[in-house]
Design a protein around this motif. Structure first.
Motif, PDB file in Angstrom:
ATOM      1  N   TRP A 131       0.838  -1.210   0.000  1.00 47.82           N
ATOM      2  CA  TRP A 131       0.000   0.000   0.000  1.00 47.82           C
ATOM      3  C   TRP A 131       0.869   1.256   0.000  1.00 47.82           C
ATOM      4  CZ3 TRP A 131      -0.362   3.737   3.939  1.00 47.82           C
ATOM      5  CH2 TRP A 131      -1.342   4.707   3.718  1.00 47.82           C
ATOM      6  N   ASP A 151      -1.763  -3.194  -7.067  1.00 44.66           N
ATOM      7  CA  ASP A 151      -3.119  -3.472  -6.601  1.00 44.66           C
ATOM      8  C   ASP A 151      -3.353  -4.978  -6.528  1.00 44.66           C
ATOM      9  OD1 ASP A 151      -5.954  -2.350  -6.098  1.00 44.66           O
ATOM     10  OD2 ASP A 151      -6.268  -3.870  -7.634  1.00 44.66           O
ATOM     11  N   HIS A 199      -7.862   0.620   0.404  1.00 47.21           N
ATOM     12  CA  HIS A 199      -6.853  -0.320   0.893  1.00 47.21           C
ATOM     13  C   HIS A 199      -6.446   0.014   2.329  1.00 47.21           C
ATOM     14  CE1 HIS A 199      -5.278  -1.869  -3.271  1.00 47.21           C
ATOM     15  NE2 HIS A 199      -6.534  -2.193  -3.038  1.00 47.21           N
TER      16      HIS A 199
END
Length: 240
Positions: A131, A151, A199
């Motif tokens: 992230w 991702d 996220h």
């Protein structure tokens, strides 16, 4: 030697695809992986024709690896093979995208529950690192391909942490249509920032051991693209 963009500008034709086969790995798998990546990224567009002979030349292989790669891609619904006629990149199937989304949501909700129940906070370490990398990539030029790769790695890291890496591989093998939808949606203003925020919300909820908040964060994140499907189709009607 001209670069890819220079080749296109000078010839007026799409630049030659450069790919070096690793002779230590099965050629068919490498051709499949590369073609799949090009289809998912929309470099090879829905409805575009694929010439087996041209691909043989591009990859520097015999016809057998290309044929075997086509079999795998057709099985995933990413190409349509018309014997003795033509092979086309498949159009995006909304129904299949919704079906895969249903499966993925069910699996990721369980992954989130397992991780939120655990007392081992190190389980989210890799996903947190990914992230942070996404956040940095978003500030660079030509960020989309790298952001998209990260991702996928983010969700794979959570699946692996929950001991479900093989199940994640199954989901990926069925995700060609929904992933192409996401890649059409990603360049929209604010979409990447929303992905980052989602996220972070998932990670924060897991690390707080809050199962309900984790489930809500996962549902919110995974519903984003399909909620915009009508807009996406209106922009790219020839892709569906």
């Amino acid at each position: 030697m001209p670069t890819t963009s220079e080749e296109t500008a000078q010839t007026g034709k799409p630049a030659r695809h450069h790919f070096a086969i690793d002779r230590k790995r099965p050629a068919a798998i490498q051709v499949y992986e590369d073609l799949r990546s090009r289809i998912i990224s929309l470099e090879l567009k829905p409805g575009e024709g694929l010439s087996r002979l041209e691909l043989v030349q591009q990859y520097g292989v015999s016809q057998t690896p290309v044929r075997d790669a086509f079999i795998l891609l057709e099985k995933e619904g990413l190409i349509e093979v018309y014997p003795q006629s033509k092979t086309l990149v498949s159009k995006i199937d909304i129904a299949q995208a919704r079906e895969t989304q249903f499966l993925r949501t069910a699996v990721e909700l369980e992954i989130g529950r397992v991780l939120a129940r655990s007392d081992d906070r190190s389980l989210t370490k890799e996903a947190r690192h990914i992230w942070q990398s996404q956040e940095r990539v978003l500030e660079t030029e030509n960020w989309i391909d790298r952001f998209r790769d990260l991702d996928t790695r983010f969700h794979a890291a959570l699946a692996e942490a929950a001991g479900q890496a093989n199940l994640w591989d199954l989901i990926i093998s069925r995700s060609g249509h929904i992933d192409r939808l996401r890649n059409l949606h990603l360049p929209d203003a604010g979409k990447a920032a929303t992905v980052l925020s989602d996220h972070r919300g998932i990670l924060d909820a897991i690390e707080a051991s809050d199962q309900d908040r984790t489930a809500d964060a996962i549902r919110k994140h995974l519903s984003g693209t399909l909620s915009a499907v009508d807009l996406i189709v209106s922009r790219y009607p020839d892709y569906f």
